[in-house]
Design an enzyme around this catalytic site. Sequence first.
Site, PDB file in Angstrom:
ATOM      1  N   ASP A   6     -26.669 -22.010  19.429  1.00  0.00           N
ATOM      2  CA  ASP A   6     -27.717 -21.210  20.041  1.00  0.00           C
ATOM      3  C   ASP A   6     -27.103 -20.409  21.184  1.00  0.00           C
ATOM      4  O   ASP A   6     -26.094 -20.818  21.767  1.00  0.00           O
ATOM      5  CB  ASP A   6     -28.822 -22.146  20.553  1.00  0.00           C
ATOM      6  CG  ASP A   6     -29.987 -21.404  21.176  1.00  0.00           C
ATOM      7  OD1 ASP A   6     -30.317 -20.296  20.712  1.00  0.00           O
ATOM      8  OD2 ASP A   6     -30.550 -21.941  22.135  1.00  0.00           O
ATOM      9  N   ASP A   8     -29.071 -18.534  24.102  1.00  0.00           N
ATOM     10  CA  ASP A   8     -29.722 -18.723  25.404  1.00  0.00           C
ATOM     11  C   ASP A   8     -29.909 -20.203  25.702  1.00  0.00           C
ATOM     12  O   ASP A   8     -30.478 -20.947  24.911  1.00  0.00           O
ATOM     13  CB  ASP A   8     -31.082 -18.018  25.428  1.00  0.00           C
ATOM     14  CG  ASP A   8     -30.947 -16.522  25.183  1.00  0.00           C
ATOM     15  OD1 ASP A   8     -29.965 -15.933  25.648  1.00  0.00           O
ATOM     16  OD2 ASP A   8     -31.831 -15.956  24.509  1.00  0.00           O
ATOM     17  N   ASP A 137     -30.816 -26.063  22.397  1.00  0.00           N
ATOM     18  CA  ASP A 137     -31.561 -26.750  23.452  1.00  0.00           C
ATOM     19  C   ASP A 137     -33.043 -26.903  23.114  1.00  0.00           C
ATOM     20  O   ASP A 137     -33.755 -27.633  23.789  1.00  0.00           O
ATOM     21  CB  ASP A 137     -31.408 -26.028  24.798  1.00  0.00           C
ATOM     22  CG  ASP A 137     -31.904 -24.596  24.780  1.00  0.00           C
ATOM     23  OD1 ASP A 137     -31.684 -23.887  23.767  1.00  0.00           O
ATOM     24  OD2 ASP A 137     -32.487 -24.155  25.779  1.00  0.00           O
TER      25      ASP A 137
END
Length: 186
Positions: A6, A8, A137
Amino acid sequence: MLILLDQDGVLADFEHAFLDAWRARHPDIAPVEYEDRKSFHLLEDYPEALRAKAEAIYTAPGFIRTLPPVPGAIEAVRELLALGLDVRICSSPLRQYDHCVLEKYQWIEHHLGRDATERLILTRDKTLVQGDLLIDDRPGITGAARPRWQHILYDAPYNRQETGRQRLTWQNWRNVLAGALYHSDT
């Protein structure tokens, strides 16, 4: 081994850049501190009256492009590539994508080089992307398909209620991925 990362919150430090921008724009209004975050969706941690102010920060031109890297992330990506692993950046653009999509490419080019932009996958549904591991996240990833990747949770305050899943940071990534790579061969 195909590893999906990922962008961000995992590679680009969205959270701390947001807090810095909030403090600069609204010095009289205390932000929700990173360690106090409860929801993956930043706006859900803010009262309704402040959500437009928060959204204006992260949708502003230049915000995504100028995010600092998460400490250790760039070095880890380079090391994973040097080990011969297939590493792709798998990112979901903001719903307000006016600046976001282009700036995600610009961020990758600036920090990892223009060739790395060929390894970017932008999708609103990560379950449709093939891979062995997804490091993200976001605590719950759902979509149209049952993914074949194993979700390794990049540690953040807003996902700590999730238990029973491997957690990774750029400080412990070698140990976590060594275990995941070992188990993928068996």
